[in-house]
Design an enzyme around this catalytic site. Structure first.
Site, PDB file in Angstrom:
ATOM      1  CB  ALA A 125      -0.883   0.407   1.493  1.00 32.49           C
ATOM      2  CG  ASN A 192       0.423  -5.967   6.294  1.00 26.93           C
ATOM      3  OD1 ASN A 192       1.041  -7.183   6.842  1.00 26.93           O
ATOM      4  ND2 ASN A 192      -0.815  -6.465   6.415  1.00 26.93           N
ATOM      5  CG  HIS A 222       0.112   4.830   4.093  1.00 21.77           C
ATOM      6  ND1 HIS A 222      -0.021   4.823   5.121  1.00 21.77           N
ATOM      7  CD2 HIS A 222      -0.043   4.171   3.140  1.00 21.77           C
ATOM      8  CE1 HIS A 222      -0.972   3.719   5.435  1.00 21.77           C
ATOM      9  NE2 HIS A 222      -1.834   3.010   4.001  1.00 21.77           N
TER      10      HIS A 222
HETATM   11  N1  LIG Z   1       1.719  -5.763   2.331  1.00 25.22           N
HETATM   12  C1  LIG Z   1       0.601  -4.666   2.022  1.00 25.22           C
HETATM   13  O1  LIG Z   1       0.028  -3.663   1.649  1.00 25.22           O
HETATM   14  C2  LIG Z   1      -1.076  -5.256   2.391  1.00 25.22           C
HETATM   15  C3  LIG Z   1      -1.826  -4.577   2.010  1.00 25.22           C
HETATM   16  C4  LIG Z   1      -3.546  -4.643   1.998  1.00 25.22           C
HETATM   17  C5  LIG Z   1      -3.436  -6.467   2.975  1.00 25.22           C
HETATM   18  N2  LIG Z   1      -2.766  -6.852   3.016  1.00 25.22           N
HETATM   19  C6  LIG Z   1      -2.152  -8.690   3.682  1.00 25.22           C
HETATM   20  O2  LIG Z   1      -2.240  -9.119   3.039  1.00 25.22           O
HETATM   21  C7  LIG Z   1      -3.406 -10.626   3.375  1.00 25.22           C
HETATM   22  C8  LIG Z   1      -4.879 -10.590   2.109  1.00 25.22           C
HETATM   23  O3  LIG Z   1      -5.973  -9.697   2.639  1.00 25.22           O
HETATM   24  P1  LIG Z   1      -7.040  -9.305   1.849  1.00 25.22           P
HETATM   25  O4  LIG Z   1      -7.242  -8.198   1.783  1.00 25.22           O
HETATM   26  O5  LIG Z   1      -6.949 -10.250   0.275  1.00 25.22           O
HETATM   27  O6  LIG Z   1      -7.667 -10.122   2.635  1.00 25.22           O
HETATM   28  P2  LIG Z   1      -8.638 -10.837   2.127  1.00 25.22           P
HETATM   29  O7  LIG Z   1      -9.535 -11.152   4.623  1.00 25.22           O
HETATM   30  O8  LIG Z   1     -10.060 -10.326   0.975  1.00 25.22           O
HETATM   31  O9  LIG Z   1      -8.755 -12.690   1.823  1.00 25.22           O
HETATM   32  C9  LIG Z   1      -7.486 -13.165   3.178  1.00 25.22           C
HETATM   33  C10 LIG Z   1      -8.198 -14.189   2.291  1.00 25.22           C
HETATM   34  O10 LIG Z   1      -7.460 -15.659   3.721  1.00 25.22           O
HETATM   35  C11 LIG Z   1      -7.677 -17.026   3.532  1.00 25.22           C
HETATM   36  N3  LIG Z   1      -7.009 -17.317   5.203  1.00 25.22           N
HETATM   37  C12 LIG Z   1      -6.950 -16.303   5.767  1.00 25.22           C
HETATM   38  N4  LIG Z   1      -5.812 -17.341   6.860  1.00 25.22           N
HETATM   39  C13 LIG Z   1      -5.653 -18.496   5.919  1.00 25.22           C
HETATM   40  C14 LIG Z   1      -4.301 -19.499   6.565  1.00 25.22           C
HETATM   41  N5  LIG Z   1      -4.397 -19.519   7.211  1.00 25.22           N
HETATM   42  N6  LIG Z   1      -4.466 -20.304   5.503  1.00 25.22           N
HETATM   43  C15 LIG Z   1      -5.369 -20.365   4.323  1.00 25.22           C
HETATM   44  N7  LIG Z   1      -6.120 -18.996   4.239  1.00 25.22           N
HETATM   45  C16 LIG Z   1      -6.759 -18.439   4.874  1.00 25.22           C
HETATM   46  C17 LIG Z   1      -9.217 -16.292   4.612  1.00 25.22           C
HETATM   47  O11 LIG Z   1     -10.381 -17.526   4.059  1.00 25.22           O
HETATM   48  C18 LIG Z   1      -9.357 -14.837   3.587  1.00 25.22           C
HETATM   49  O12 LIG Z   1     -10.689 -15.732   2.435  1.00 25.22           O
HETATM   50  C19 LIG Z   1      -4.205 -10.237   5.507  1.00 25.22           C
HETATM   51  O13 LIG Z   1      -3.148 -11.222   5.757  1.00 25.22           O
HETATM   52  C20 LIG Z   1      -3.109  -8.126   4.610  1.00 25.22           C
HETATM   53  O14 LIG Z   1      -3.180  -8.661   5.947  1.00 25.22           O
HETATM   54  C21 LIG Z   1      -1.246  -6.690   2.935  1.00 25.22           C
END
Ligand SMILES: NC(=O)c1ccc[n+]([C@@H]2O[C@H](COP(=O)([O-])OP(=O)(O)OC[C@H]3O[C@@H](n4cnc5c(N)ncnc54)[C@H](O)[C@@H]3O)[C@@H](O)[C@H]2O)c1
Length: 272
Positions: A125, A192, A222
């Site tokens: 992000a 993150n 940010h």
């Molecule tokens: N790096 C970045 O800047 C950034 C930005 C946004 C989100 N993220 C991270 O990326 C990840 C995904 O984000 P999203 O928006 O797609 O979330 P989301 O909630 O839309 O989707 C996550 C999916 O992963 C599944 N899941 C969760 N834990 C699991 C596990 N241990 N095993 C199998 N499946 C699992 C859930 O059932 C869900 O379908 C999150 O951890 C979020 O914090 C990172």
């Protein structure tokens, strides 16, 4: 064509899968897994080229894929990160906050060297990590100011011991100022971004974080300020949330897609 396995079929995972399916990322999505079966099934339904849904996350890297893409949760990184590398697959991690646990970081760092595999952390992000990476050795201060609507801050651990009432905020208000290390435990939703900056720059104890609440904003903003012997850099990123998961910024999804596109393409690589 590179073969990709996907762990997590939510907001980010779905957009990555659609980008592979449309050819924007020149690769084949061969296997997917999500802790929620309905999430993986509903993703596969949206795709023309159907990947196999595996029965558990460890099976993703037991197939001959080039890279496992994690877009699930920090627990997922802790659970499968090492076995992906041991199986000699590259790994892309979106739940970067998992790496602020020093024992996890050290295990994965060593495994990359031992198994000659690479972990990719998209800029997510934020932006400007290429510049910060280049000046790392000359960096003297690094500050990120995050401004969000008060409702986006609700539920953070910080408010358990604070007198601030988010519902009563009617103008831009400073909520927190401290180190990234403190911020990630008090504001996990910011984890993150703080993790990426800390890992790129000068560590989580020297990286400063300010959190502001703005009742009139519809964006997550940010502002990053880096200074040192090299000079000064300032980046401002105004993110719109993804319609499918307002906690995730649209930029985080686009940066994941671009990282994978680059991984799958032989071309001139622009940027540091
Ligand atoms: N790096 C970045 O800047 C950034 C930005 C946004 C989100 N993220 C991270 O990326 C990840 C995904 O984000 P999203 O928006 O797609 O979330 P989301 O909630 O839309 O989707 C996550 C999916 O992963 C599944 N899941 C969760 N834990 C699991 C596990 N241990 N095993 C199998 N499946 C699992 C859930 O059932 C869900 O379908 C999150 O951890 C979020 O914090 C990172």
């Amino acid at each position: 064509m590179k073969k990709i396995a996907l762990l997590g079929c939510g907001a980010i995972g779905t957009q990555i899968a659609l980008a592979i399916d449309s050819g924007e990322i020149p690769a084949t999505l061969t296997h997917v897994y999500d802790g929620s079966k309905s999430a993986s099934e509903s993703l596969v339904e949206k795709l023309k080229n159907k990947p196999i849904i595996v029965e558990n996350s460890h099976l993703l890297s037991s197939h001959p894929v080039d890279i496992v893409v994690e877009a699930a949760s920090q627990d997922a990184v802790k659970d499968v990160g090492l076995s992906v590398l041991q199986n000699k697959r590259d790994l892309m991690i979106m739940s970067v906050g998992a790496l602020l646990d020093e024992s996890i970081y050290d295990i994965l760092y060593d495994a990359c060297r031992d198994f000659k595999k690479t972990i990719y952390l998209p800029s997510g992000a934020i932006a400007g990590l290429d510049g910060i990476k280049s000046v790392r050795k000359e960096l003297e201060s690094l500050l990120i100011t995050t401004t969000k609507h008060p409702r986006s801050l609700k539920g953070a651990k910080f408010f358990e011991n604070s007198k601030i009432d988010l519902d009563k905020i009617d103008s831009v208000t400073k909520i927190f100022e401290g180190t990234a290390k403190e911020a990630v435990s008090l504001f996990p939703a910011n984890i993150n971004v703080a993790a990426l900056l800390s890992l790129t720059g000068i560590g989580s104890e020297k990286t400063r974080v300010k959190i502001m609440a703005d009742p009139d904003t519809d964006k997550n903003t940010h502002q990053i300020e880096a200074a040192g012997r090299f000079g000064k850099m300032t980046f401002t990123i105004e993110n719109f949330p993804d319609p499918n998961n307002p906690k995730t910024s649209r930029l985080a999804i686009l940066s994941a897609i671009e990282t994978l596109r680059k991984y799958c393409t032989n071309e001139i690589q622009i940027g540091t």
